[in-house]
Design an enzyme around this catalytic site. Structure first.
Site, mmCIF file in Angstrom:
data_model
loop_
_atom_site.group_PDB
_atom_site.id
_atom_site.type_symbol
_atom_site.label_atom_id
_atom_site.label_comp_id
_atom_site.label_asym_id
_atom_site.label_seq_id
_atom_site.Cartn_x
_atom_site.Cartn_y
_atom_site.Cartn_z
ATOM 1 N N ASN A 7 -78.184 42.231 63.488
ATOM 2 C CA ASN A 7 -77.491 42.898 62.376
ATOM 3 C C ASN A 7 -77.074 41.816 61.381
ATOM 4 O O ASN A 7 -76.076 41.128 61.563
ATOM 5 C CB ASN A 7 -76.275 43.645 62.946
ATOM 6 N N ARG A 63 -80.900 46.050 61.830
ATOM 7 C CA ARG A 63 -80.196 46.849 60.842
ATOM 8 C C ARG A 63 -80.784 46.508 59.480
ATOM 9 O O ARG A 63 -80.870 45.330 59.107
ATOM 10 C CB ARG A 63 -78.712 46.504 60.845
ATOM 11 N N HIS A 152 -73.952 52.099 54.928
ATOM 12 C CA HIS A 152 -73.098 52.147 56.127
ATOM 13 C C HIS A 152 -73.370 53.385 56.975
ATOM 14 O O HIS A 152 -72.515 53.819 57.752
ATOM 15 C CB HIS A 152 -71.595 52.178 55.755
ATOM 16 N N ARG A 213 -66.444 42.964 46.336
ATOM 17 C CA ARG A 213 -67.101 43.905 45.410
ATOM 18 C C ARG A 213 -66.069 44.835 44.786
ATOM 19 O O ARG A 213 -65.106 45.242 45.442
ATOM 20 C CB ARG A 213 -68.147 44.734 46.160
ATOM 21 N N ARG A 257 -56.181 39.867 55.847
ATOM 22 C CA ARG A 257 -55.105 39.199 56.599
ATOM 23 C C ARG A 257 -54.363 38.203 55.710
ATOM 24 O O ARG A 257 -53.131 38.176 55.694
ATOM 25 C CB ARG A 257 -55.677 38.477 57.825
ATOM 26 N N GLY A 303 -63.503 46.350 60.115
ATOM 27 C CA GLY A 303 -62.470 45.335 60.378
ATOM 28 C C GLY A 303 -61.080 45.748 59.901
ATOM 29 O O GLY A 303 -60.093 45.594 60.626
ATOM 30 N N GLU A 306 -59.950 49.250 61.600
ATOM 31 C CA GLU A 306 -59.587 49.141 63.011
ATOM 32 C C GLU A 306 -58.320 48.325 63.224
ATOM 33 O O GLU A 306 -57.599 48.537 64.197
ATOM 34 C CB GLU A 306 -60.721 48.472 63.791
ATOM 35 N N GLU A 361 -72.104 49.262 65.499
ATOM 36 C CA GLU A 361 -73.421 49.477 64.908
ATOM 37 C C GLU A 361 -74.515 48.988 65.844
ATOM 38 O O GLU A 361 -75.582 49.581 65.925
ATOM 39 C CB GLU A 361 -73.514 48.753 63.565
HETATM 40 P P1 AMP Z 1 -65.786 43.599 58.761
HETATM 41 O O1 AMP Z 1 -66.572 43.374 57.522
HETATM 42 O O2 AMP Z 1 -65.866 45.015 59.278
HETATM 43 O O3 AMP Z 1 -66.018 42.581 59.838
HETATM 44 O O4 AMP Z 1 -64.255 43.449 58.334
HETATM 45 C C1 AMP Z 1 -63.793 42.203 57.890
HETATM 46 C C2 AMP Z 1 -62.448 42.359 57.280
HETATM 47 O O5 AMP Z 1 -61.539 43.003 58.174
HETATM 48 C C3 AMP Z 1 -61.856 41.019 57.012
HETATM 49 O O6 AMP Z 1 -62.241 40.548 55.770
HETATM 50 C C4 AMP Z 1 -60.383 41.293 57.052
HETATM 51 O O7 AMP Z 1 -59.974 41.563 55.744
HETATM 52 C C5 AMP Z 1 -60.231 42.559 57.877
HETATM 53 N N1 AMP Z 1 -59.465 42.334 59.104
HETATM 54 C C6 AMP Z 1 -59.917 41.941 60.311
HETATM 55 N N2 AMP Z 1 -58.874 41.857 61.190
HETATM 56 C C7 AMP Z 1 -57.765 42.211 60.519
HETATM 57 C C8 AMP Z 1 -56.395 42.349 60.843
HETATM 58 N N3 AMP Z 1 -55.955 42.091 62.076
HETATM 59 N N4 AMP Z 1 -55.537 42.739 59.897
HETATM 60 C C9 AMP Z 1 -55.964 43.015 58.662
HETATM 61 N N5 AMP Z 1 -57.236 42.903 58.286
HETATM 62 C C10 AMP Z 1 -58.139 42.518 59.186
#
Ligand code: AMP
Length: 594
Positions: A7, A63, A152, A213, A257, A303, A306, A361
């Site tokens: 992926n 993917r 997505h 974006r 974060r 991210g 969740e 995924e």
């Molecule tokens: P993804 O693209 O699904 O891997 O999501 C990545 C994004 O999830 C990161 O850029 C963070 O902004 C967010 N993220 C991951 N862990 C946390 C957390 N514990 N609290 C807030 N945001 C988070």
């Protein structure tokens, strides 16, 4: 059978190796990849394949973010699939090129293994046209493939499936809004199991606020930046894809974060970034609830979805009017347990459930890859053209002369696909106990038995009850009166609702593995109303040309248009009750048949 899943994201490579029972044998993630500095995608792939040396692999699933509207299901990768992925690179420049890199690398390292593309666009490919169409000049849109594709899809479909599992209700009975909130972010209205709307559009740039974006921006702003701001296309691309979103708003980072930490310390732009992000997502939830006429659940994944309890809380504020009641404690403690797929964060009596789903995924891609490799059909099996038969009649010489005059002969209007068959210029009127239907076509040549074929809707109109019959089997069928310019004929029998059937040449029958008089199922894979037609009779003759015949009611039920060319799956129900897929394709939709 071990399935490897690769992926490739815009700055990451995630991978997982599953055994046949979907247990994970190996899993990993390489992040912060960049073509210019530090580790690249190719470095990550090299490391991955080194790790894999100790394992057996039997298939690889990839993917692929953008497959346009040509791919509506996971597809074995061949040269055509590769060129389609290449074709959509300009529309998904941060994703498709990396997927291609992984595919080509995998193919060169394991030339004998099947590779399957699982597309992010596929789940949305059957969005209603009202949702996929932009209100711009129709011809321009056609010429440049400007429609909403959505992305997505793998994640939305997976999250919706997990939510349905928790709710213990079939997915096709639910209206869900799924929010995939990560570095890329999108919302989807999953209406009775199908994507009815989604926030990403022609490219993954539209919709929600993302890491870098912008999501929705007035197109006029872009015109202004080009016209008076002196921006080049490249600068616009960088602005919208790389320097906007949470990063551009906060001026700090694309990582929520970091932004939440700064906001807690009073950083004004960080607070604004959070508010814009939440407001946009809330707006979409409300819009999708309206588009579907209500919702049963809201599903968070990705991210941010969740992990950020405070972002979820902020998004759900003021949605009480929809019946959403968040349990603040459950939301804060919602960390999904290691072996669990989801956590519920709404109050037990909340009318709308709120569910956090751990996105997976890779699992979904492995599942699809195993399914495709397990049921792969030979690519040389043709699709089946469909002819939609409007009401018509076949007449004997005697009946024809009574209707059109002594010595009258049928005159050809146009030939039909089956050799020797033709539509006549002559038309008759059908007179039933309740109503009449005028102008019904006569088909030639003349036959030894009179047979009038109508659809069920016609029967209601006429006030008759005609049986479903194979062509030629009119004994004991319904009576009907025919009216022509020279007289009327009362048929004691002859009115039937024709049984759906496929004409096949013996060579076609061999290719499909069927025989004359077999009963098969034919499934329409695409379009707004996919449908499986059961009880389809196979008719094999040297003189036949491959063609399925259905009536107008059947065509309307599947949203097939008059003259639609076939693109079907033929399914043979085998002795175990299983369905054996024999062919596949995509049909062209035309105007509705009436
Ligand atoms: P993804 O693209 O699904 O891997 O999501 C990545 C994004 O999830 C990161 O850029 C963070 O902004 C967010 N993220 C991951 N862990 C946390 C957390 N514990 N609290 C807030 N945001 C988070």
């Amino acid at each position: 059978m071990n399935t490897l899943v690769i992926n490739c994201g815009s700055s990451s490579v995630k991978y997982a190796l599953f055994d046949a029972h979907e247990s994970v044998l190996l899993q990993g993630k390489r992040e912060r990849l960049s073509a210019n500095e530090g580790k690249s995608h190719q470095d990550a792939l090299n490391e991955l394949f080194k790790e894999l040396e100790a394992f057996d692999i039997s298939a690889i699933g990839h993917r692929v973010v953008h497959g346009g509207d040509a791919f509506r299901a996971p597809t074995p990768i061949d040269v055509d699939v590769i060129s389609a992925i290449e074709r959509w690179c300009p529309a998904a420049p941060m994703h498709n090129p990396y997927a291609l890199m992984a595919i080509q690398d995998a193919q060169s390292r394991f030339p004998d293994l099947p590779n399957v593309a699982v597309f992010d666009t596929a789940f949305h490919a059957r969005m209603p046209r009202r949702a996929s169409t932009y209100a711009i000049d129709h011809d321009v849109a056609q010429k440049h493939d400007i429609r909403r594709f959505g992305f997505h899809g793998i994640s939305h479909e997976y999250a919706a499936g997990v939510a349905a599992g928790f709710l213990q209700r079939p997915l096709d009975s639910l209206r869900l809004v799924t929010l995939h909130l990560g570095n890329g972010a999108s919302a989807c209205a999953v209406e009775y199991g199908r994507s009815a709307e989604t926030s990403m559009g022609n490219t993954p740039l539209e919709g929600l606020v993302m890491g870098t974006r912008s999501g929705d921006v007035d197109a006029g702003v872009l015109l202004g930046l080009c016209q008076s701001g002196g921006y080049s296309i490249e600068e616009l691309n960088t602005l919208l894809n790389r320097n906007s979103g949470l990063k551009g708003l906060s001026g700090i980072s694309n990582d929520l974060r970091d932004i939440e930490e700064a906001a807690a310390q009073g950083h004004d732009r960080a607070q604004l970034a959070i508010n814009v992000f939440a407001h946009r997502a809330r707006k979409y939830v409300g819009a999708y609830a309206a588009a579907m006429g209500g919702i049963d659940a809201i599903v968070f994944t990705g991210g941010i979805g969740e992990n950020s309890a405070s972002m979820r809380e902020r998004i759900l504020q003021r949605l009480e009017f929809l019946g959403v009641q968040l349990d603040l404690d459950r939301n804060r403690r919602s960390q999904i347990a290691k072996d669990e797929e989801y956590a519920v964060i709404s109050e037990p009596h909340s009318r709308v459930d709120v569910i956090v789903v751990k996105t997976n995924e890779e699992r979904m891609i492995a599942r699809e890859t195993q399914r495709v490799v397990g049921t792969e059909t030979p690519s040389d099996v043709p699709s089946i053209p469909i002819a939609v038969s409007a009401r018509h009649c076949h007449l004997t010489q005697e009946t024809f002369e009574k209707l059109f005059g002594a010595g009258a002969e049928p005159t050809m209007d146009k030939p039909l696909v089956q050799p020797g068959q033709f539509a006549c210029k002559e038309r008759v009127n059908l007179i039933g106990p309740r109503n009449r239907i005028d102008g019904v076509r006569v088909l030639g040549p003349l036959r030894s038995v009179d047979q009038v074929e109508v659809a069920r809707t016609d029967e209601f109109r006429l006030g008759v009850d005609a049986p479903v019959r194979d062509s030629g089997k009119v004994s004991g069928s319904a009576p009907i009166t025919l009216e022509g310019p020279a007289g009327t004929v009362k048929l004691k029998e002859g009115l039937i609702c024709a049984r759906r059937h496929i004409h096949m040449h013996p060579d076609d029958a061999t290719q499909f593995g069927v025989n004359d008089k077999d009963e098969v199922s034919v499934s329409i894979l695409d379009g707004e109303r996919s449908l499986i037609f059961g009880d389809v009779l196979v008719r094999v003759k040297d003189s036949y040309v491959l063609e399925m015949h259905i009536d107008t009611d059947e065509a309307n039920a599947a949203e097939l248009g008059r003259g639609a060319s076939g693109g079907l799956s033929v399914n043979d129900i085998d002795s175990d009750g299983g369905v054996k897929q024999l062919g596949k394709g995509a049909y062209q939709k035309k105007e509705k048949t009436v």
